[in-house]
Design a protein around this motif. Structure first.
Motif, short mmCIF file in Angstrom:
data_model
loop_
_atom_site.label_atom_id
_atom_site.label_comp_id
_atom_site.label_asym_id
_atom_site.label_seq_id
_atom_site.Cartn_x
_atom_site.Cartn_y
_atom_site.Cartn_z
N MET A 146 0.84 -1.18 0.00
CA MET A 146 0.00 0.00 0.00
C MET A 146 0.88 1.24 0.00
O MET A 146 1.94 1.26 0.63
CB MET A 146 -0.90 0.01 1.23
N LYS A 147 0.42 2.25 -0.69
CA LYS A 147 1.13 3.53 -0.74
C LYS A 147 0.26 4.59 -0.07
O LYS A 147 -0.86 4.86 -0.51
CB LYS A 147 1.41 3.92 -2.18
N LEU A 148 0.78 5.16 1.01
CA LEU A 148 0.06 6.14 1.82
C LEU A 148 0.78 7.48 1.77
O LEU A 148 1.95 7.57 2.12
CB LEU A 148 -0.03 5.64 3.27
N MET A 149 0.06 8.52 1.32
CA MET A 149 0.60 9.87 1.30
C MET A 149 -0.02 10.67 2.44
O MET A 149 -1.25 10.69 2.59
CB MET A 149 0.26 10.58 -0.02
N LEU A 150 0.83 11.31 3.23
CA LEU A 150 0.37 12.24 4.25
C LEU A 150 0.63 13.65 3.72
O LEU A 150 1.65 13.91 3.10
CB LEU A 150 1.13 12.03 5.56
N VAL A 151 -0.30 14.54 4.00
CA VAL A 151 -0.18 15.91 3.50
C VAL A 151 -0.30 16.89 4.66
O VAL A 151 -1.20 16.77 5.49
CB VAL A 151 -1.29 16.22 2.46
N CYS A 152 0.63 17.86 4.69
CA CYS A 152 0.54 18.95 5.66
C CYS A 152 1.04 20.22 4.99
O CYS A 152 1.31 20.22 3.79
CB CYS A 152 1.29 18.62 6.94
N ASN A 153 1.19 21.28 5.75
CA ASN A 153 1.60 22.56 5.17
C ASN A 153 2.97 22.48 4.50
O ASN A 153 3.11 22.81 3.34
CB ASN A 153 1.62 23.66 6.23
N ALA A 154 3.97 22.01 5.25
CA ALA A 154 5.32 21.98 4.70
C ALA A 154 5.89 20.57 4.62
O ALA A 154 6.99 20.37 4.14
CB ALA A 154 6.24 22.85 5.54
N GLY A 155 5.16 19.58 5.12
CA GLY A 155 5.65 18.21 5.07
C GLY A 155 6.59 17.87 6.22
O GLY A 155 7.16 16.80 6.26
N MET A 156 6.73 18.79 7.19
CA MET A 156 7.69 18.56 8.27
C MET A 156 7.08 17.89 9.49
O MET A 156 7.56 16.86 9.94
CB MET A 156 8.35 19.88 8.67
N SER A 157 6.03 18.46 10.06
CA SER A 157 5.44 17.86 11.25
C SER A 157 4.94 16.45 10.96
O SER A 157 5.05 15.55 11.77
CB SER A 157 4.31 18.73 11.81
N ASP A 163 -2.43 10.90 -7.79
CA ASP A 163 -2.91 9.66 -8.41
C ASP A 163 -1.91 8.51 -8.33
O ASP A 163 -2.23 7.39 -8.68
CB ASP A 163 -3.31 9.91 -9.87
N ASP A 164 -0.69 8.79 -7.85
CA ASP A 164 0.32 7.74 -7.70
C ASP A 164 0.20 7.00 -6.38
O ASP A 164 0.96 6.08 -6.11
CB ASP A 164 1.74 8.35 -7.79
N TRP A 165 -0.74 7.41 -5.53
CA TRP A 165 -0.87 6.86 -4.18
C TRP A 165 -2.20 6.15 -4.02
O TRP A 165 -3.19 6.50 -4.66
CB TRP A 165 -0.71 7.99 -3.16
N ASP A 166 -2.24 5.17 -3.09
CA ASP A 166 -3.47 4.41 -2.84
C ASP A 166 -4.44 5.17 -1.95
O ASP A 166 -5.65 5.01 -2.06
CB ASP A 166 -3.14 3.06 -2.19
N VAL A 167 -3.90 5.95 -1.03
CA VAL A 167 -4.73 6.71 -0.11
C VAL A 167 -3.95 7.95 0.32
O VAL A 167 -2.73 7.93 0.43
CB VAL A 167 -5.17 5.87 1.11
N VAL A 168 -4.70 9.04 0.53
CA VAL A 168 -4.11 10.31 0.97
C VAL A 168 -4.78 10.69 2.28
O VAL A 168 -6.00 10.64 2.39
CB VAL A 168 -4.32 11.42 -0.07
N MET A 169 -3.96 11.06 3.26
CA MET A 169 -4.50 11.50 4.54
C MET A 169 -3.92 12.87 4.87
O MET A 169 -2.71 13.07 4.81
CB MET A 169 -4.18 10.47 5.63
N LEU A 170 -4.82 13.79 5.20
CA LEU A 170 -4.43 15.17 5.48
C LEU A 170 -4.21 15.38 6.96
O LEU A 170 -4.99 14.89 7.78
CB LEU A 170 -5.53 16.14 5.05
N GLY A 171 -3.18 16.15 7.29
CA GLY A 171 -3.02 16.60 8.67
C GLY A 171 -4.18 17.51 9.02
O GLY A 171 -4.71 18.21 8.15
N PRO A 172 -4.60 17.49 10.28
CA PRO A 172 -5.76 18.31 10.68
C PRO A 172 -5.59 19.80 10.37
O PRO A 172 -6.56 20.49 10.10
CB PRO A 172 -5.85 18.10 12.20
N GLN A 173 -4.34 20.28 10.35
CA GLN A 173 -4.09 21.69 10.10
C GLN A 173 -4.38 22.10 8.65
O GLN A 173 -4.47 23.28 8.35
CB GLN A 173 -2.66 22.07 10.51
N VAL A 174 -4.51 21.12 7.75
CA VAL A 174 -4.85 21.43 6.35
C VAL A 174 -6.18 20.82 5.93
O VAL A 174 -6.45 20.66 4.75
CB VAL A 174 -3.71 21.01 5.37
#
Length: 100
Positions: A1-12, A46-57
């Motif tokens: 599985m490929k999981l992408m996490l997304v936040c403002n800068a990718g740091m936290s 589209d290269d990922w199976d699921v995307v999860m956003l940090g609450p701040q975004v």
């Protein structure tokens, strides 16, 4: 599985990546997980199976949903994010992928 996490800068979120990787290893789950800033995430969504956003975004959810018609997107639970609970985030990601 490929999981992408997304936040403002990718740091936290990068701290959460290592927690998720540890949880996956403990459970014997093969997983690719990475954190991206919002601007980069739209280009590769589209290269990922699921995307999860940090609450701040979470406010960017509609914008990301417009960028894909195939990848499921959810917001990470604020408590799990705050506690850096990689096991719970992984569990939610697996539920999303298995139900799509």
């Amino acid at each position: 599985m490929k999981l992408m996490l997304v936040c403002n800068a990718g740091m936290s979120t990068s701290m959460l990546v290592s927690k998720i990787e540890s949880a996956a290893k403990e459970q014997g789950i093969e997983l690719e997980v990475a954190a991206f800033p919002l601007t980069q995430a739209e280009k590769v969504i589209d290269d990922w199976d699921v995307v999860m956003l940090g609450p701040q975004v979470r406010h960017c959810l509609p914008q990301l949903k417009k960028a894909t018609d195939k990848t499921p997107i959810e917001v990470i639970d604020m408590r799990d994010y705050g506690l850096m609970n990689g096991a719970n985030v992984l569990k939610k990601a697996l539920e999303i992928v298995n139900n799509k």
